[in-house]
Design an enzyme around this catalytic site. Structure first.
Site, PDB file in Angstrom:
ATOM      1  CG  ASP A 181      -0.168  -0.135   2.535  1.00  0.00           C
ATOM      2  OD1 ASP A 181       0.605  -1.098   2.674  1.00  0.00           O
ATOM      3  OD2 ASP A 181      -0.317   0.738   3.416  1.00  0.00           O
ATOM      4  CG  ASP A 214       6.896   4.643   2.643  1.00  0.00           C
ATOM      5  OD1 ASP A 214       6.926   3.439   2.906  1.00  0.00           O
ATOM      6  OD2 ASP A 214       6.357   5.477   3.388  1.00  0.00           O
ATOM      7  CD  GLU A 248       3.956   0.929   7.264  1.00  0.00           C
ATOM      8  OE1 GLU A 248       4.607   1.255   8.271  1.00  0.00           O
ATOM      9  OE2 GLU A 248       3.630   1.756   6.385  1.00  0.00           O
TER      10      GLU A 248
HETATM   11 ZN   LIG Z   1       6.501   2.433   4.381  1.00  0.00          ZN
END
Ligand SMILES: [Zn+2]
Length: 592
Positions: A181, A214, A248
């Site tokens: 995600d 990320d 997350e």
């Molecule tokens: Zn992350």
């Protein structure tokens, strides 16, 4: 179990950072008369301290004598010589590999996997999560070789666990993780992006888009490394697990991958977990440092409600509930948490390593850092030094951020209900109870002044009365989203030697040999001030490393904001690192 109020405890941690009280000052005065004795004690204890690290925590071949910082030499798999001019050179330097790799990461960015704070449970709204099905199909299509060899299991529908079975069951599996995600892109900011956030634009040097740093880069990098290993005929002795969560960024509680793994392998059954986080590379006082996170702060939300009588705003009390809550906010902010600089926190080792290896650090600071374990005054000066810098301050103390306030509905009606949410991050040396005890003290002080009651409720448990409600109203503290600081990963062992040695090897010999020839990297433990999915894996191993490899510092990638991007060289270094690390770990027969 009876419900108790939180109590702040000392737990054997001596905090040299806080100012000494009067009695302590008096004791110091007397002691100062015994200077010569002190010098002797200090010398002895310094020696003891060094010995403790050298011998008390296991032995490591590469530890430097008379050094506290565990500085290791390169570590590389025995196959390095075989692969360095072929696979490794291809990963790092080959233009067509680079283009193919960019296309794989770009494609992953194009499958939008944003999750919002109000995300439902999976079974509540399957439609919401359907985008992850697309992501799974994309992975299958893009990594056919990995999908042929690795066993894939979906957990809670969208969690992904890939197992690459090893030939030796007695060796604990190695687990490498990332999340599928990404944080949402705010619609209002889309025009500020240089390239559309879900285009995955590659300009030859950088790859742009939400999730590229990320951390779709890690997820894609892992599967790329796996395919390169399969192509050279690598067959693991030690099972390798890839675990990819899907929520997350919104707390990670829908990720049940750990349940599956605990059931199959048991508690403390994994060799090590490597997840996102840490500081890939940074320069501190002229020293190049890589800082994998070996600890992670805790967190807790304090929801503070204030209820007071309502009425017409033409005849208000001296202080409305909004005014009283403002007084409480000031009280909270005027009583910040104390810093700690103790060897319980990896930051202590980070500064020790910096002090030992930096050639440009000021002499006094160096001396203070190296003496901070024994010398109270030196410790205090180091605390003050770290506390001066906003970016560093919260490595050594708990934080409090009043993030949400709600109250008042009408301009002519007194507000009957005001609520704030204080988000705390808990220092390594403290527990959630210490934080809550301080919140309660703040609330009690304001409540007494305004003659209000105080109530306390821990999550869903029964409410406790601290001060009975009055005709003026009452405060209520509700505690939610509790996470204690993570257990600290040990570093004086072979696990760390391999991990840290691989980082040095990939950077210094493979990625940028010219630059690092005269700038050797110190790999030191550090801490993560935020949280990751690793909290779900505490029961699987005590060796948890939070680290995103790559020589571009993580902070320069705009993660979570507009123009998120990565220097593509860093992505190739991620692949090279996993290629090396998986083999290095596989070559050890360490049973723990
Ligand atoms: Zn992350």
């Amino acid at each position: 179990m009876s419900i108790q109020l939180p109590i702040s405890e000392k737990r054997g941690i001596v905090n040299y950072c806080s100012s000494p009280d009067v009695n302590t000052k008096r004791i110091f005065l007397v002691l100062s008369l015994l200077v010569s004795t002190l010098v002797l004690i200090k010398t002895c204890s310094e020696q003891y301290y060094r010995n403790k690290w050298l011998y008390g925590h296991g032995t490591s071949r590469a530890l430097l004598i008379d050094s506290v910082c565990p500085s290791f030499d390169y570590y590389r798999p025995s196959t390095y010589e075989v692969h360095k001019d072929t696979v490794i050179a291809k990963i790092i330097k080959d233009e067509s590999f680079r283009k193919q790799s960019a296309a794989k990461l770009s494609g992953a960015v194009q499958v939008q996997t944003e999750v919002y704070d109000d995300a439902p449970q999976v079974d509540e709204d399957p439609e919401y999560w359907a985008k992850f099905e697309k992501f799974h199909s994309y992975l299958e299509k893009t990594f056919p070789i990995a999908h042929q060899i690795l066993n894939k299991t979906t957990v809670n529908t969208y969690g992904l666990v890939y197992e690459w079975p090893g030939s030796d069951d007695s060796l604990k599996p190695l687990m490498l993780t990332a999340h599928q995600d990404v944080v949402p892109v705010q619609q209002e900011t889309i025009d500020e992006w240089t390239y559309p956030p879900f285009e995955g634009h590659y300009d030859g040097k950088y790859l742009w888009g939400r999730g590229v740093s990320d951390c779709k880069n890690l997820l894609i990098g892992l599967l790329e490394a796996a395919e390169e290993l399969i192509k050279v005929g690598f067959e693991p002795k030690r099972t390798i697990i890839f675990s990819f969560g899907f929520d997350e960024e919104v707390g990670g509680l829908r990720n049940k991958n750990a349940n599956l793994l605990l059931k199959k392998y048991g508690v403390n059954s994994v060799y090590a977990v490597v997840d996102e986080g840490g500081i890939s590379l940074t320069e501190l006082e002229g020293t190049q440092m890589a800082l994998p996170g070996t600890g992670e702060k805790g967190s807790v939300n304090a929801i503070i409600e204030l209820t007071t009588p309502g009425g017409h705003s033409s005849i208000p009390p001296d202080h409305t509930s909004i005014g009283i809550m403002s007084a409480l906010i000031s009280e909270i902010e005027n009583t910040p948490f104390e810093p700690f600089f103790t060897d319980a926190n990896p930051t202590f080792m980070q500064y020790t390593c910096m002090a030992e290896h930096s050639t440009s650090i000021k002499k006094d600071l160096k001396k203070d850092i190296l003496n901070a374990g024994n010398d109270k005054a030196a410790n205090k000066r180091v605390c003050d030094f770290i506390d001066q810098t906003k970016a560093l301050r919260y490595y050594i103390k708990s934080s409090q951020a009043i993030d949400i306030i709600k109250g008042g509905v009408k301009s002519n009606a007194l507000p009957e209900h005001v609520e704030i949410i204080v988000n705390h991050r808990v220092a390594i040396e403290q527990r959630v109870d210490d934080i809550l005890a301080k919140d309660i003290e703040n609330i009690k002080k304001i409540a007494k002044f305004f003659k209000l009651g105080v109530y306390y409720q821990y999550k869903e448990s029964k409410e406790i009365e601290i001060i009975p409600s009055t005709s003026f109203g009452f405060f209520k503290l509700i505690v939610d989203d509790v996470l204690e600081p993570a257990p600290i990963t040990p570093i004086h062992d072979h696990h760390w030697e391999i991990f840290a040695g691989n980082i040095r090897h990939v950077y210094e010999e493979i990625a940028e040999p010219n630059f690092f020839k005269n700038n050797p990297i110190i790999v030191s433990p550090g801490i993560a001030t935020g949280n990751t999915d690793t909290r779900l894996y505490w029961n699987l191993t005590n060796h948890i490393y939070r680290y995103r490899p790559g020589v571009t510092p993580t902070v320069l990638t705009n993660a979570h904001t507009i123009n998120e991007h990565i220097d593509f060289n860093s992505h190739l270094q991620i692949i090279a690192f996993y290629f090396e690390y998986i083999q290095s770990v596989d070559e050890t027969n360490d049973l723990d």
